[in-house]
Design a protein around this motif. Structure first.
Motif, PDB file in Angstrom:
ATOM      1  N   ALA A 138       0.813  -1.223   0.000  1.00  0.00           N
ATOM      2  CA  ALA A 138       0.000   0.000   0.000  1.00  0.00           C
ATOM      3  C   ALA A 138       0.842   1.267   0.000  1.00  0.00           C
ATOM      4  N   VAL A 139       2.151   1.183   0.311  1.00  0.00           N
ATOM      5  CA  VAL A 139       3.010   2.381   0.266  1.00  0.00           C
ATOM      6  C   VAL A 139       3.479   2.679  -1.154  1.00  0.00           C
ATOM      7  N   ASP A 140       3.106   1.826  -2.129  1.00  0.00           N
ATOM      8  CA  ASP A 140       3.585   1.910  -3.508  1.00  0.00           C
ATOM      9  C   ASP A 140       2.613   2.742  -4.352  1.00  0.00           C
ATOM     10  N   TYR A 141       3.115   3.870  -4.870  1.00  0.00           N
ATOM     11  CA  TYR A 141       2.291   4.762  -5.689  1.00  0.00           C
ATOM     12  C   TYR A 141       3.054   5.164  -6.948  1.00  0.00           C
ATOM     13  N   GLN A 144       2.720  10.360 -10.115  1.00  0.00           N
ATOM     14  CA  GLN A 144       1.673  11.391 -10.170  1.00  0.00           C
ATOM     15  C   GLN A 144       0.759  11.355  -8.953  1.00  0.00           C
ATOM     16  N   HIS A 145       0.679  10.210  -8.284  1.00  0.00           N
ATOM     17  CA  HIS A 145      -0.096  10.102  -7.047  1.00  0.00           C
ATOM     18  C   HIS A 145       0.799  10.300  -5.824  1.00  0.00           C
ATOM     19  N   GLY A 146       2.038   9.872  -5.964  1.00  0.00           N
ATOM     20  CA  GLY A 146       2.973   9.942  -4.845  1.00  0.00           C
ATOM     21  C   GLY A 146       3.239  11.355  -4.371  1.00  0.00           C
ATOM     22  N   LYS A 147       3.169  12.309  -5.283  1.00  0.00           N
ATOM     23  CA  LYS A 147       3.402  13.701  -4.891  1.00  0.00           C
ATOM     24  C   LYS A 147       2.383  14.160  -3.856  1.00  0.00           C
ATOM     25  N   THR A 148       1.152  13.675  -3.975  1.00  0.00           N
ATOM     26  CA  THR A 148       0.131  14.001  -2.982  1.00  0.00           C
ATOM     27  C   THR A 148       0.371  13.222  -1.698  1.00  0.00           C
ATOM     28  N   VAL A 149       0.754  11.953  -1.848  1.00  0.00           N
ATOM     29  CA  VAL A 149       0.970  11.087  -0.688  1.00  0.00           C
ATOM     30  C   VAL A 149       2.124  11.594   0.175  1.00  0.00           C
ATOM     31  N   LEU A 150       3.091  12.262  -0.423  1.00  0.00           N
ATOM     32  CA  LEU A 150       4.174  12.851   0.363  1.00  0.00           C
ATOM     33  C   LEU A 150       3.619  13.769   1.450  1.00  0.00           C
ATOM     34  N   GLY A 151       2.559  14.458   1.142  1.00  0.00           N
ATOM     35  CA  GLY A 151       1.939  15.333   2.129  1.00  0.00           C
ATOM     36  C   GLY A 151       1.114  14.592   3.155  1.00  0.00           C
ATOM     37  N   TRP A 152       0.799  13.326   2.885  1.00  0.00           N
ATOM     38  CA  TRP A 152       0.001  12.530   3.805  1.00  0.00           C
ATOM     39  C   TRP A 152       0.862  11.754   4.794  1.00  0.00           C
ATOM     40  N   GLY A 155       6.461  10.068   2.654  1.00  0.00           N
ATOM     41  CA  GLY A 155       7.288   9.224   1.815  1.00  0.00           C
ATOM     42  C   GLY A 155       6.436   8.153   1.148  1.00  0.00           C
ATOM     43  N   TYR A 156       6.993   7.551   0.090  1.00  0.00           N
ATOM     44  CA  TYR A 156       6.288   6.453  -0.580  1.00  0.00           C
ATOM     45  C   TYR A 156       7.278   5.664  -1.427  1.00  0.00           C
ATOM     46  N   TYR A 157       6.850   4.479  -1.853  1.00  0.00           N
ATOM     47  CA  TYR A 157       7.632   3.647  -2.763  1.00  0.00           C
ATOM     48  C   TYR A 157       7.314   4.087  -4.187  1.00  0.00           C
ATOM     49  N   GLU A 158       8.368   4.456  -4.918  1.00  0.00           N
ATOM     50  CA  GLU A 158       8.182   4.875  -6.311  1.00  0.00           C
ATOM     51  C   GLU A 158       8.775   3.820  -7.242  1.00  0.00           C
ATOM     52  N   PRO A 159       7.990   3.244  -8.148  1.00  0.00           N
ATOM     53  CA  PRO A 159       8.500   2.244  -9.081  1.00  0.00           C
ATOM     54  C   PRO A 159       9.701   2.767  -9.874  1.00  0.00           C
ATOM     55  N   ASN A 160      10.672   1.885 -10.063  1.00  0.00           N
ATOM     56  CA  ASN A 160      11.900   2.172 -10.809  1.00  0.00           C
ATOM     57  C   ASN A 160      12.851   3.118 -10.082  1.00  0.00           C
ATOM     58  N   TYR A 161      12.498   3.514  -8.898  1.00  0.00           N
ATOM     59  CA  TYR A 161      13.352   4.350  -8.047  1.00  0.00           C
ATOM     60  C   TYR A 161      13.647   3.593  -6.754  1.00  0.00           C
ATOM     61  N   SER A 162      12.592   3.137  -6.097  1.00  0.00           N
ATOM     62  CA  SER A 162      12.717   2.297  -4.900  1.00  0.00           C
ATOM     63  C   SER A 162      12.903   0.841  -5.328  1.00  0.00           C
ATOM     64  N   ILE A 188      14.488  -9.866  11.085  1.00  0.00           N
ATOM     65  CA  ILE A 188      13.419 -10.681  10.511  1.00  0.00           C
ATOM     66  C   ILE A 188      13.451 -10.565   8.987  1.00  0.00           C
ATOM     67  N   ARG A 189      13.124 -11.667   8.328  1.00  0.00           N
ATOM     68  CA  ARG A 189      13.105 -11.692   6.866  1.00  0.00           C
ATOM     69  C   ARG A 189      11.733 -11.267   6.359  1.00  0.00           C
ATOM     70  N   ASP A 190      11.749 -10.374   5.417  1.00  0.00           N
ATOM     71  CA  ASP A 190      10.510  -9.905   4.808  1.00  0.00           C
ATOM     72  C   ASP A 190      10.866  -9.318   3.445  1.00  0.00           C
ATOM     73  N   GLU A 191       9.851  -8.897   2.739  1.00  0.00           N
ATOM     74  CA  GLU A 191      10.089  -8.124   1.520  1.00  0.00           C
ATOM     75  C   GLU A 191      10.132  -6.662   1.957  1.00  0.00           C
ATOM     76  N   TRP A 192      11.275  -6.306   2.515  1.00  0.00           N
ATOM     77  CA  TRP A 192      11.452  -4.952   3.031  1.00  0.00           C
ATOM     78  C   TRP A 192      11.800  -4.023   1.876  1.00  0.00           C
ATOM     79  N   TYR A 193      10.895  -3.123   1.539  1.00  0.00           N
ATOM     80  CA  TYR A 193      11.190  -2.126   0.516  1.00  0.00           C
ATOM     81  C   TYR A 193      12.179  -1.102   1.085  1.00  0.00           C
ATOM     82  N   TYR A 194      12.964  -0.506   0.211  1.00  0.00           N
ATOM     83  CA  TYR A 194      13.808   0.614   0.623  1.00  0.00           C
ATOM     84  C   TYR A 194      14.094   1.507  -0.582  1.00  0.00           C
ATOM     85  N   GLY A 195      14.828   2.580  -0.336  1.00  0.00           N
ATOM     86  CA  GLY A 195      15.017   3.572  -1.385  1.00  0.00           C
ATOM     87  C   GLY A 195      13.742   4.369  -1.591  1.00  0.00           C
ATOM     88  N   MET A 196      13.054   4.656  -0.500  1.00  0.00           N
ATOM     89  CA  MET A 196      11.794   5.386  -0.592  1.00  0.00           C
ATOM     90  C   MET A 196      11.997   6.778  -1.204  1.00  0.00           C
TER      91      MET A 196
END
Length: 316
Positions: A138-141, A144-152, A155-162, A188-196
């Motif tokens: 759900a942190v993945d936007y 064009q949507h992530g710019k709004t989510v930054l204010g919410w 930070g967010y996961y951006e495809p091809n960047y994170s 703990i092992r997980d699918e930990w996203y990074y490079g937000m």
């Protein structure tokens, strides 16, 4: 990897379950949905929204995970979780009274919140100071949507960047923050996203969980340029608006088994309370848990289910 003392969780065939098993792991009918508190309730309302079925057995168990979170939140007095399913509540008026909105679901272009005019509806809640929590996908936007989510939530996961690899995150230290109360360093092992994608101005932003990922997992241009750098997998955000709202992003939650880890549970529950402006106890929120709950309310995705297996008895 940290050993989960309460149970070792493995995927097991259905026929391996005990013959006298009374709980149907795929029966979700007993989970109360969109039930509001009594009219005289004066506490905080947490709207917990589970996404639609996603991935295979034991991964992205959004419904079962949200059911667990609701049970955990009920352990804090003055808090009433309201669960909705399939990515969006049938009763949209629930948004208007929520003190915190939590989304645990698939994201990006299919994210339920970016459909139609829904972002305007959520912005209305943000403007009045409602908390905003996104877990895992759900942190993945899209940008064009992530710019709004930054204010919410800052930070967010951006495809091809994170980037979103599976790895063992060793959280060696924790910042002093209400969200980390009662949380100990853990691995703990997980699918930990990074490079937000974070804003240039990080005022109000606090990294909550950080670890050093293997450099061979850095597969975007941005993350390749950060070899050897500590990365942030969860963060808290105090919005600078007049309402002083709060947000929290948490990139773990791919593997359903991880809810059996006390530190994993507590950091998420503490964060939900914090975003709803509930005082987090000095020892952290109560997060009592029965490992058998991991094998309840699962999505029917295939031939596997989680079966708690007790550790071997110590040798005498």
């Amino acid at each position: 990897m940290t050993r989960i003392l309460s149970a070792l969780l493995l995927l097991a065939p259905l026929h391996a379950a005990k013959a006298d098993e009374k709980v149907d792991p795929y029966d979700q009918s007993k989970v109360a949905l969109e039930v509001e508190p009594p009219a005289d309730f004066k506490g905080k309302r947490i709207l917990v929204i589970a996404g639609r079925q996603s991935h295979g057995p034991g991964d992205h168990e959004f419904f079962a995970g949200c059911a667990i979170l609701c049970n955990l939140l009920k352990q804090t007095d003055g808090v009433f979780p309201i669960m909705a399913r399939d990515g969006w509540p049938k009763n949209e008026k629930l948004f208007d009274s929520a003190d915190c909105i939590l989304m645990y679901m698939d994201g990006r272009g299919g994210h339920p919140v970016v459909q139609g005019d829904r972002m305007k509806l959520i912005q209305k809640q943000i403007d009045r100071g409602c908390g905003w929590v996104n877990l895992h996908y759900a942190v993945d936007y899209l940008p064009q949507h992530g710019k709004t989510v930054l204010g919410w939530m800052g930070g967010y996961y951006e495809p091809n960047y994170s980037i979103n690899p599976h790895w063992d995150a060793e959280v060696r230290a924790l910042p002093k923050h209400p969200i980390t109360r009662g949380v100990k360093p853990f691995t703990i092992r997980d699918e930990w996203y990074y490079g937000m994608r974070f804003p240039d101005d990080t005022k109000g932003l606090t990294p909550i969980l950080q670890a050093l990922p293997p450099d061979n997992t850095r597969n975007t241009e941005y993350t390749k340029g950060r070899k050897g750098e500590i990365e942030t997998m969860a963060w808290a955000y105090e919005r600078p608006d007049e309402a002083k709202g709060r947000g929290f992003g948490f990139t773990g939650g791919h593997f359903h088994r991880n809810w059996a880890d006390e530190n994993f549970r507590r950091v998420v529950v503490n964060a939900i309370l914090w975003t709803a402006k509930v005082e987090v106890p000095e020892a952290g929120a109560p997060v009592k848990f029965d490992p058998a709950d991991l094998n309840k309310n699962l999505d029917k995705k295939g031939k596997g289910e989680f079966k708690p297996i007790l550790p071997p008895e110590p040798k005498k």
